[in-house]
Design a protein around this motif. Sequence first.
Motif, PDB file in Angstrom:
ATOM      1  N   ASN A  45       0.851  -1.206   0.000  1.00  0.00           N
ATOM      2  CA  ASN A  45       0.000   0.000   0.000  1.00  0.00           C
ATOM      3  C   ASN A  45       0.878   1.243   0.000  1.00  0.00           C
ATOM      4  N   ASP A  46       0.701   2.185   0.870  1.00  0.00           N
ATOM      5  CA  ASP A  46       1.275   3.525   0.700  1.00  0.00           C
ATOM      6  C   ASP A  46       2.765   3.573   0.351  1.00  0.00           C
ATOM      7  N   GLN A  71       4.589   0.342   2.089  1.00  0.00           N
ATOM      8  CA  GLN A  71       3.929  -0.551   3.035  1.00  0.00           C
ATOM      9  C   GLN A  71       3.821  -1.928   2.381  1.00  0.00           C
ATOM     10  N   HIS A 100      -3.660  -6.901   3.528  1.00  0.00           N
ATOM     11  CA  HIS A 100      -3.138  -5.831   4.381  1.00  0.00           C
ATOM     12  C   HIS A 100      -2.999  -6.332   5.805  1.00  0.00           C
ATOM     13  N   ILE A 133       2.480  -5.392   8.505  1.00  0.00           N
ATOM     14  CA  ILE A 133       3.071  -4.451   7.554  1.00  0.00           C
ATOM     15  C   ILE A 133       4.545  -4.159   7.871  1.00  0.00           C
ATOM     16  N   TRP A 148       3.907   1.210  10.139  1.00  0.00           N
ATOM     17  CA  TRP A 148       3.022   1.902   9.214  1.00  0.00           C
ATOM     18  C   TRP A 148       3.686   3.136   8.630  1.00  0.00           C
ATOM     19  N   SER A 149       2.872   3.931   7.951  1.00  0.00           N
ATOM     20  CA  SER A 149       3.439   4.930   7.048  1.00  0.00           C
ATOM     21  C   SER A 149       4.286   5.979   7.737  1.00  0.00           C
ATOM     22  N   ARG A 153      -1.781   8.954  13.256  1.00  0.00           N
ATOM     23  CA  ARG A 153      -0.704   8.253  12.520  1.00  0.00           C
ATOM     24  C   ARG A 153      -0.253   9.025  11.282  1.00  0.00           C
ATOM     25  N   ASP A 154       0.893   8.616  10.773  1.00  0.00           N
ATOM     26  CA  ASP A 154       1.500   9.058   9.505  1.00  0.00           C
ATOM     27  C   ASP A 154       2.183  10.416   9.689  1.00  0.00           C
ATOM     28  N   GLU A 175      -5.568  10.703   7.038  1.00  0.00           N
ATOM     29  CA  GLU A 175      -4.357   9.891   7.030  1.00  0.00           C
ATOM     30  C   GLU A 175      -3.328  10.568   6.126  1.00  0.00           C
ATOM     31  N   CYS A 176      -2.085  10.253   6.374  1.00  0.00           N
ATOM     32  CA  CYS A 176      -0.981  10.643   5.487  1.00  0.00           C
ATOM     33  C   CYS A 176      -1.015  12.112   5.070  1.00  0.00           C
ATOM     34  N   TYR A 219      -4.448   6.683  -3.616  1.00  0.00           N
ATOM     35  CA  TYR A 219      -4.600   6.970  -2.193  1.00  0.00           C
ATOM     36  C   TYR A 219      -3.230   7.186  -1.554  1.00  0.00           C
ATOM     37  N   ALA A 220      -3.244   7.909  -0.428  1.00  0.00           N
ATOM     38  CA  ALA A 220      -2.089   8.042   0.467  1.00  0.00           C
ATOM     39  C   ALA A 220      -0.790   8.405  -0.251  1.00  0.00           C
ATOM     40  N   TRP A 272      -0.536   5.389  -3.927  1.00  0.00           N
ATOM     41  CA  TRP A 272      -0.864   3.959  -3.944  1.00  0.00           C
ATOM     42  C   TRP A 272      -2.077   3.761  -4.854  1.00  0.00           C
TER      43      TRP A 272
HETATM   44  C1  FRU Z   1      -3.160   4.698   4.570  1.00  0.00           C
HETATM   45  C2  FRU Z   1      -2.813   3.949   5.854  1.00  0.00           C
HETATM   46  C3  FRU Z   1      -2.041   4.804   6.818  1.00  0.00           C
HETATM   47  C4  FRU Z   1      -1.321   3.793   7.644  1.00  0.00           C
HETATM   48  C5  FRU Z   1      -1.010   2.734   6.641  1.00  0.00           C
HETATM   49  C6  FRU Z   1      -1.074   1.350   7.184  1.00  0.00           C
HETATM   50  O1  FRU Z   1      -3.452   3.841   3.517  1.00  0.00           O
HETATM   51  O2  FRU Z   1      -3.994   3.472   6.463  1.00  0.00           O
HETATM   52  O3  FRU Z   1      -2.836   5.673   7.575  1.00  0.00           O
HETATM   53  O4  FRU Z   1      -0.155   4.297   8.226  1.00  0.00           O
HETATM   54  O5  FRU Z   1      -1.953   2.860   5.598  1.00  0.00           O
HETATM   55  O6  FRU Z   1      -0.661   0.435   6.213  1.00  0.00           O
END
Ligand code: FRU
Length: 703
Positions: A260-261, A277, A285, A288, A321-322, A388-389, A444-445, A491-492, A508
Amino acid sequence: MAESETAVALLCGSEQSREQVAAESWCRSAGFDVDVIRAEAVAGDASLSPYDVVWWHADAVPDAPSVADLGSELRSFVADGGGLVLSLAALSAVDELDIDPVAPDDVVVDPDGPPAGPLLKSLHEDLPVFEGVERRSITREATGATVARYEAVLPERGEVLAATRLPDRDEPGLVTAVGWSVGEGSVVGLGDCLVFDAEPPADVATARDALATSLLANVADTALPDRPHDAEGLAALRERLADDPHRPSYHLSPPANWLNDPNGLVQWNGRYHVFYQYNPGGPNHDTIHWGHAVSDDLLHWEDEPVALTPSPDGPDRDGCWSGCAVDDDGTPTLLYTGGRGADQLPCLATTDDPDLRTWAKSPDNPIIEAPPEEPAVLSTDHWDGEFRDHCVWREDGTWYQLIGAGLADGGGAALLYAAEDLREWEYRGPILTGDYGIDGVVWECPELLDLGDRSLLHVSNYEDVVYFLGEYADGAFEPEERGLLDHGDFYAPQSMRTDDGRLLTWGWLPEARTESAHWDAGWAGALSLPRELSVDGDGDLRQRPAPELRDLRGARESRDDWTVAPDSPSELDLAGRSLELRAEVALADADAAELAVLETPDREERTALRYTREGDLVVDRSAASLDPETSEEELRMPVPPYDEPLDLHVYVDGSVVEVFANERHCLTARVYPTREDATGVSLTARGGAAEVSLDAWELAGTF
Ligand code: FRU
């Protein structure tokens, strides 16, 4: 059942349990040549050399001291070419046996659990140990035994071979089967799925027998993969998926498994580093880690070993995570979110490795102990705080950091912290909060980017990537304009400031098909092309594909001043799944003009990009795929009328269609044509003729 050549030593404690007696009699009836051996005898002077396979089937957790004594005997048996099967709770002994430092975390007595069986990874279902075993099967009813599974953690050395199949669904997050190579021999751990002291329905018994027979008959002769940890192993994994027509060939995707991200984007010593990720355990998912790829030209990427792995005893046990990368006076430093239980908290890692391969986590992690109290952060059933992020930058000698959050009284927020040293952070408050009805519950992010005349803040709100253009000063962001960075499967995103001063953004590209389809494919997720972000003279956002991509261009077809006649499609000669198309489209007399890609000659499958007089670009996926597990959702992006004629810039790459309109608006769609001949390109005008000039290129794959 046929006689087997395989000699099996069935291991048991001082007494054989009922389940072990049942396993023994099954083993005999299946035609194996079997002896029951007591663990103490093995730890003493009984020799294992007459056997091909040692099978340790434990329906209760074995006690640790006796296991430790067994360890060296079993290891040398395997190292000399023997096969070892650890079933049910015996899998929980892998650390004491010194097979893997990370033992299964989900060890439960499961008397009433639903029927279950192995969910084989498509990458490994052809291994001889699974001969005659279906990818999805139910091999046991309720157990009464103790089962051992990896849920929040992954084995460090072992390669995941199977997760769990329940009667009505896949459970990719419950890992039941793991393989290891030890010297010349192989170990399979199967922590669930095999129970013999029961009378299951005939189809369940048949599936169980096939699984147990194949395992015992073949484990000694199967070279089992360890989890690939080096570039060579990852490249081999990637190679295994190379024939999948949905795999992108010039967009970054994981070697296999889940992505992912994008994270930690940085140009270091001239080389472009993209972390992401990554779940090495499967295309889902979970668990990670940070995957890593490196490039000298933004086009050709090499897989690097996994950069961050969750520490079983750390605040990032459930996932790294991110986060982002910064240059701390010559020391590459990562800030990322560690997940554990209901906590998600900031962590830090540094390296002195010029290749950015190995990272040392700070012993002080988490470096921020809790989310702020004011404003209160949203807690949910899963999380104590949605927090987060990371986006980190330096200004006038001070480090600043944004962390994404959701607020208890509604709406997303980008929370600002400041520090002198990246470690002792002082909370400053939100730079911007959103209205949850408009901009989502959690941000997020978040990323704040300096585009010269204006600043851009973007956040990902579970649905979209919302951007705000405006002024940032003194810890506050004043938005003047709002938009979406991409109107499709994107996304992200995160950005990299390159040595030549450009700002490149990757997002992503999530899949648009079911989780079971991810499992079957063996991989999920890709990154967008690198997009150059800037503002133009009017202060509007520009997004262009990085110009380096032109170097991928091969065979070309051009049509200048082409009047596309109404209603019957005109096909290009150029076809393929790895294409770039650039068209100037004026509707002239038409109501709409449609560029179709990934089209079969009879148009049964096609992905249509429709430019309408109302000023929309619509991606119509209703006929994109015959596969019912894929999304048919229509994607739509406004391309304001002043943009006429429309400059349409389209990249087709396996299952990715990435569109840039007027170098401003982006829309990415994931599509999964099933037919081999879904490679055509055509243009259709609706309701009148349209005027088009077009260039099309085949693009070279870079993987
Ligand atoms: C965004 C997210 C972030 C998190 C990560 C986890 O897609 O949910 O907020 O850090 O992915 O994989």
